[in-house]
Scaffold this active site. Sequence first.
Site: not given
Ligand SMILES: *Cc1c(COP(=O)(O)O)cnc(C)c1O
Length: 462
Positions: A112
Site C-alpha cells: 500500500k
Molecule cells: C490491501 C492488501 C491486499 C488486498 O488489496 P486490494 O487492493 O484490497 O485488493 C492484499 N495483501 C495485502 C498485504 C494488503 O495489505
Amino acid sequence: MDYISTRGKVGAIGFIDAVMMGLADDGGLLVPKHIPQVSADTLKQWQQLSYQELALEVFSLYIDGEIPREDLKQLVDDSYGTFRDAEVTPVRSINNHLHILELFHGPTFAFKDVALQFLGNLYSYISRKNNSIIHILGATSGDTGASAIEGVRGKEGIRICILHPHQKVSKVQELQMTTVDDANVLNLSVEGNFDDCQRIIKELFADVEFKHRYHLRAINSINIARILAQTVYYFYAYFQLANQGQAGKVNFSVPTGNFGDIFAGYLAKRMGLPIHKLILATNENNILERFVREGVYQPGEFHSTYSPSMDIQVASNFERYLYYLHGEDAQAISAIMDQYKVDGNIVIPADKLATVQADFVAYGVQGEECLRTISKYYDSNAYLLDPHTACGVAAAEQFTSEDEVTVALSTAHPAKFDEAIRLVNIEQTPPPQIEALFDKPQFQTLVGGSNSEIVEQLVKFY
Ligand SMILES: *Cc1c(COP(=O)(O)O)cnc(C)c1O
C-alpha cells in the site's frame, strides 16, 4: 483528462478534483472518461525506464498537464525515494514459471505504500497550492492505515483519522499505526470487523453535507490516485521480464480484498499492456472468487484468516469493474447498485459472465493451503512468502500453463505477519524498523461501532 462517476451524476471533473472527492458525490466511484491507450511503440520506449521515470509517464497520461511536469516529477521522486530498494518494486525469479513482484519495500513493508506515499505527497502538494484543508478519514484492515499515516504524519495542513477493527489486525500492523505520536494523527480502534469500519466510512462520505463541512478526504482504495499508482508496477514488472528475454505469455496473480490492486491490473491491460491472464486470489472470504466462477456477487459469512488484509466481504472497488463490464453505461450501474441495496446481491447474465471469465480466473485459498504454500517455497527455494502473497502464489500454481509465466504480486513483507509464519515453525528475524515498534508507547481510542460515536470523535479532532 476528465473524470466521471460510475453512476453518472458527477462529472466531468479534473484529476485534482477527483482525488479530493474520493467517493463520487452520487455514491459511485470516479473513473477516467476515456482510458488512455498506450501503443506498442510507446511500450517499447518505456521498456528501459526506471520505476520513477515510468511512473511519471503513466501519471502524465491521467493528469494531463493539470500538475506541471516538473512538480509531478518531484512528487514521484519524493514518493519513491523512501523505498529501501533502488528498483522500488523489484522482480525475483523463483523458477521458470513463477516470478515474485516485491511490492513491500516502502516504509510500512506493505504494497500500500506504493500508492499512499504518492497520495500523501499529492495531498500535501494540493494543500499548499490551493490552500485546501485536508482531513483524511479512512478505514483499514491493517495495512492501509499504517501506510496512509506514514504518508502524511507531521505534514502541515493535513489531519488523518483511521478506523481499524479492534484486535482484528496483526500486532505489527497495530503497532505501526498506533505508535505514531504526531498530533495530526488519530487512531480509532472500533468494536467490529473491517466491513463495519468500511460501512461507517462509506456512510459518512455519502453524507455530502457532513463531508464538505469537515473537509473529509478519502485514502481508501476508492481513491482514483491509488489505482493509478498501482498500474505502474504492472508495466514495470512486465518490462523487467521482457528485458530478461522472457517471451512467454505473462499472467499476473493478485491477492485480492477490495479489488483495488487487481483492478489496477485490469486498467493496465485496457491501456494496452499485453497481460495474458489476471488471476484473482482470495482467502476463505471468497466473494470475488464466487463472482468469477458463478456470476453472483453476494457477501457471505466473515472469516478471520491468516491473511487479514484480505478479510473482506464487500469489495469497495468492484463497482469500477462492473462499470466496464456494462460497457460504461452509468445508468445501468446506478440501477444495479440501487437493486443491490434491496436484494443484497448482484446476478450477472450468462453473456456477461463469459466476459468476466475472459477477464479473470479466480481461486480461493484455504488456510491450510496458504500455510503449506509458505512451507513449500521456504523449503524448496529459501524464499519466505507472507500469507497474502502465499494465496497469490497458490492461485498462480492453479492457472499457469507450460507456455506461460506468472508474476505473483507480493503484497507484504513476511515480518508483518509473523503470527502465521510461526505456525509453520519458521523463525524469521524481523527488520530492525519492525523490531523497534515493540518498545514504543501506543496512542489509540477504543470506540463502539455506531456512526454517532465515530462522529463525536471526529468533531473533536478535526
Ligand atoms: C490491501 C492488501 C491486499 C488486498 O488489496 P486490494 O487492493 O484490497 O485488493 C492484499 N495483501 C495485502 C498485504 C494488503 O495489505
